[in-house]
Design an enzyme around this catalytic site. Sequence first.
Site, PDB file in Angstrom:
ATOM      1  N   GLU A 363       0.821  -1.113  -0.160  1.00  0.00           N
ATOM      2  CA  GLU A 363       0.016  -0.033  -0.025  1.00  0.00           C
ATOM      3  C   GLU A 363       0.913   1.376   0.108  1.00  0.00           C
ATOM      4  O   GLU A 363       0.674   2.327   0.708  1.00  0.00           O
ATOM      5  CB  GLU A 363      -0.979  -0.057   1.022  1.00  0.00           C
TER       6      GLU A 363
HETATM    7  C1  LIG Z   1       2.630  -9.707   0.616  1.00  0.00           C
HETATM    8  C2  LIG Z   1       1.937  -8.387  -0.353  1.00  0.00           C
HETATM    9  C3  LIG Z   1       0.687  -8.178  -0.469  1.00  0.00           C
HETATM   10  C4  LIG Z   1       0.194  -7.095  -1.403  1.00  0.00           C
HETATM   11  N1  LIG Z   1      -1.105  -6.905  -1.545  1.00  0.00           N
HETATM   12  C5  LIG Z   1      -1.286  -6.131  -2.777  1.00  0.00           C
HETATM   13  C6  LIG Z   1      -2.625  -5.838  -2.935  1.00  0.00           C
HETATM   14  O1  LIG Z   1      -3.624  -6.545  -2.254  1.00  0.00           O
HETATM   15  N2  LIG Z   1      -3.140  -5.193  -3.995  1.00  0.00           N
HETATM   16  C7  LIG Z   1      -2.222  -4.680  -4.733  1.00  0.00           C
HETATM   17  O2  LIG Z   1      -2.513  -4.059  -5.891  1.00  0.00           O
HETATM   18  N3  LIG Z   1      -0.993  -4.660  -4.369  1.00  0.00           N
HETATM   19  C8  LIG Z   1      -0.444  -5.584  -3.269  1.00  0.00           C
HETATM   20  N4  LIG Z   1       0.837  -5.607  -3.060  1.00  0.00           N
HETATM   21  C9  LIG Z   1       1.999  -5.051  -4.054  1.00  0.00           C
HETATM   22  C10 LIG Z   1       2.670  -3.687  -3.399  1.00  0.00           C
HETATM   23  O3  LIG Z   1       1.667  -2.766  -3.027  1.00  0.00           O
HETATM   24  C11 LIG Z   1       3.647  -3.524  -4.026  1.00  0.00           C
HETATM   25  O4  LIG Z   1       4.639  -4.585  -3.974  1.00  0.00           O
HETATM   26  C12 LIG Z   1       4.321  -2.249  -3.579  1.00  0.00           C
HETATM   27  O5  LIG Z   1       3.545  -1.011  -4.021  1.00  0.00           O
HETATM   28  C13 LIG Z   1       5.594  -2.010  -4.251  1.00  0.00           C
HETATM   29  O6  LIG Z   1       6.005  -2.248  -5.479  1.00  0.00           O
HETATM   30  P1  LIG Z   1       7.088  -3.064  -6.341  1.00  0.00           P
HETATM   31  O7  LIG Z   1       7.089  -4.413  -5.331  1.00  0.00           O
HETATM   32  O8  LIG Z   1       6.705  -3.315  -7.622  1.00  0.00           O
HETATM   33  O9  LIG Z   1       8.210  -2.222  -5.878  1.00  0.00           O
HETATM   34  P2  LIG Z   1       9.073  -1.073  -6.951  1.00  0.00           P
HETATM   35  O10 LIG Z   1       8.065   0.041  -7.162  1.00  0.00           O
HETATM   36  O11 LIG Z   1       9.787  -1.811  -7.901  1.00  0.00           O
HETATM   37  O12 LIG Z   1      10.084  -0.362  -5.789  1.00  0.00           O
HETATM   38  C14 LIG Z   1      11.213  -1.284  -5.527  1.00  0.00           C
HETATM   39  C15 LIG Z   1      12.166  -0.243  -4.592  1.00  0.00           C
HETATM   40  O13 LIG Z   1      12.259   1.038  -5.101  1.00  0.00           O
HETATM   41  C16 LIG Z   1      11.634   2.098  -4.389  1.00  0.00           C
HETATM   42  N5  LIG Z   1      11.151   3.132  -5.161  1.00  0.00           N
HETATM   43  C17 LIG Z   1      10.304   3.089  -6.336  1.00  0.00           C
HETATM   44  N6  LIG Z   1      10.040   4.198  -6.757  1.00  0.00           N
HETATM   45  C18 LIG Z   1      10.986   5.191  -6.186  1.00  0.00           C
HETATM   46  C19 LIG Z   1      11.030   6.538  -5.932  1.00  0.00           C
HETATM   47  N7  LIG Z   1      10.489   7.469  -7.071  1.00  0.00           N
HETATM   48  N8  LIG Z   1      11.706   7.171  -5.302  1.00  0.00           N
HETATM   49  C20 LIG Z   1      12.205   6.385  -4.308  1.00  0.00           C
HETATM   50  N9  LIG Z   1      12.266   5.154  -4.239  1.00  0.00           N
HETATM   51  C21 LIG Z   1      11.479   4.338  -5.051  1.00  0.00           C
HETATM   52  C22 LIG Z   1      10.566   1.242  -3.542  1.00  0.00           C
HETATM   53  O14 LIG Z   1      10.453   2.252  -2.254  1.00  0.00           O
HETATM   54  C23 LIG Z   1      11.140   0.077  -3.336  1.00  0.00           C
HETATM   55  O15 LIG Z   1      12.008   0.043  -2.167  1.00  0.00           O
HETATM   56  C24 LIG Z   1       1.368  -6.559  -2.235  1.00  0.00           C
HETATM   57  C25 LIG Z   1       2.616  -6.754  -1.929  1.00  0.00           C
HETATM   58  C26 LIG Z   1       2.935  -7.773  -1.149  1.00  0.00           C
HETATM   59  C27 LIG Z   1       4.390  -8.245  -0.785  1.00  0.00           C
END
Ligand SMILES: Cc1cc2nc3c(=O)[nH]c(=O)nc-3n(C[C@H](O)[C@H](O)[C@H](O)COP(=O)(O)OP(=O)(O)OC[C@H]3O[C@@H](n4cnc5c(N)ncnc54)[C@H](O)[C@@H]3O)c2cc1C
Length: 380
Positions: A363
Site C-alpha cells: 500500500e
Molecule cells: C504480501 C504482499 C501483499 C500485497 N497485496 C497487494 C494487494 O492486495 N493489491 C495490490 O494492488 N498490491 C499488493 N501488493 C503490492 C505492493 O503494493 C507493491 O509490492 C508495492 O507497492 C511496491 O511495488 P513493487 O513491489 O513493484 O516495488 P517497486 O515499485 O519496484 O519498488 C522497489 C523499490 O524502489 C523504491 N522506489 C520506487 N520508486 C521510487 C521513487 N520514485 N523514489 C524512491 N524510491 C522508489 C521502492 O520504495 C522500493 O523500495 C502486495 C505486496 C506484497 C508483498
Amino acid sequence: MNFEFTEEQIMIQQAARDFAQRDLITDVIERDAKAEFPTEHMKNLIKLGFLGMNVDPKYDGGGMDTVSYVLAMEEISKIDASVSVVMSVHNSLACYAIEKFGTEEQKQKYLIPLASGEIIGAFLLSEPEAGSDASSQRTTAEDMGDYYLVNGTKNFITSAKCGSIYILMAQTHPEKGHKGINAFIVEKDSTGITLGPHEDKMGMRSSDTHSVMFTDVKVPKENRLGEDGFGFKVAMKTLEGGRIGIASQALGIASGALERAIQYSKERKAFGKELYKHQAIAFKLSDMAVKVEAARYFCLKAAWLKDMGQDYGVASAMAKQYAADIAMEVTTEAVQIHGGYGYSKEYHVERLMREAKLTQIYEGTSEVQKIIISRSLLKD
Ligand SMILES: Cc1cc2nc3c(=O)[nH]c(=O)nc-3n(C[C@H](O)[C@H](O)[C@H](O)COP(=O)(O)OP(=O)(O)OC[C@H]3O[C@@H](n4cnc5c(N)ncnc54)[C@H](O)[C@@H]3O)c2cc1C
C-alpha cells in the site's frame, strides 16, 4: 481536544482484544508455518462485525467510525497480522471504494454482501511492472460497447483466492496516461480469470496472496466505478484510507512486540537479576514505548480527520510511514531483548519482525509515503 475514547470505541477495542488473545493466538504459529489461511477465524471476524465495520448500516455495515477501526486493527495485529490484512483490504479498499464511488445499483449488488461479510473483497492495482509507479498500468480494459474486455496480470494480490469481488484498475486509453485508467468491480468467477500459485512469503504467511491473470475477461459496462478515466483517482483516494489500516496494523505489530518484550524482561534473569533491571534493557523498552505511542497518535489523528470529513491524505501517509518504520525498529529490538529465544518461533517476536517488514512495502512503500509527504510540503 479530547483524548478519551467513547464507550463504544472501548467496547470494540475490547472485543478485538478478546478475539485475538483468546482465538487467534491458539494456532497463529502453526498457520504461519504452514502458510494456512485462517478460514475458521474469518467466521468469528464476521460475527464481530469487523468485515464491513465502517460501512453505513443502510448497506448492512457496522456504521463504526475510523477511530474504532484503528483500535480493532491494533488489537488484532498484536497477535496476527495475516488476519488483520484481510480485514484491512476488505474494509479500507474494497468496501470503501464501492461505498465512496459506486452507484446505488453497485452498492445494492456488491456492497451489501461485502459489508455483511458474506463475501470478501480484494484490490487489484499492482502489476509485475507497475508497483510504486502504479500509473503505468499494462492491464488493458478495452471498451467494447456494452462491456470492457480485460487482459493483463496483477501480482501480489491479497485475498485473491478467498475474495469473491475484485476492485480492478486497468488502462482503457493508453494515450491519456493515468487519466485513461478505469476502476471496475469484477466478479472473481468471471470466465478468463486464473490465479497463480500461493506466494510463499517471508511474513503474513497465512494471508492469501496470488497473482491474477485476465484473459479476455468481459466486465459489464455498469461495473465501472466512477466516470470514464477516473480509475486512478479511485485508486489513490481509496489508498489514502488503506494507509490508515496498514498504519494501525504496523502499530499493532509494534505494540504486540513491546508487550512481549516487557513481559520477557520480567521473567528472564541475567547476571543475577531480571533483564529489565539492567538499565540498557529498560532504556530500550522506554525507546520502544515512545515510538509506539507516537505511532498510535499518528494513526488516531489520521482516523479522526477522516471521521471529521477533513482531508487525511498526508496524515495517513505520515501515519503509515512512521508506524511501519518503527514497527521494524521495535520488533528488531524485541527480538534482541529475547536473545536467542527471540530467534526461535516459540516466542512470536521473530514472526512479528517478519510481519513488520511488509508494512514498509505494501500500500505504498515507505519511500512512496515520503514522496507524498514531501510533495505536500513543497507545493505552492
Ligand atoms: C504480501 C504482499 C501483499 C500485497 N497485496 C497487494 C494487494 O492486495 N493489491 C495490490 O494492488 N498490491 C499488493 N501488493 C503490492 C505492493 O503494493 C507493491 O509490492 C508495492 O507497492 C511496491 O511495488 P513493487 O513491489 O513493484 O516495488 P517497486 O515499485 O519496484 O519498488 C522497489 C523499490 O524502489 C523504491 N522506489 C520506487 N520508486 C521510487 C521513487 N520514485 N523514489 C524512491 N524510491 C522508489 C521502492 O520504495 C522500493 O523500495 C502486495 C505486496 C506484497 C508483498
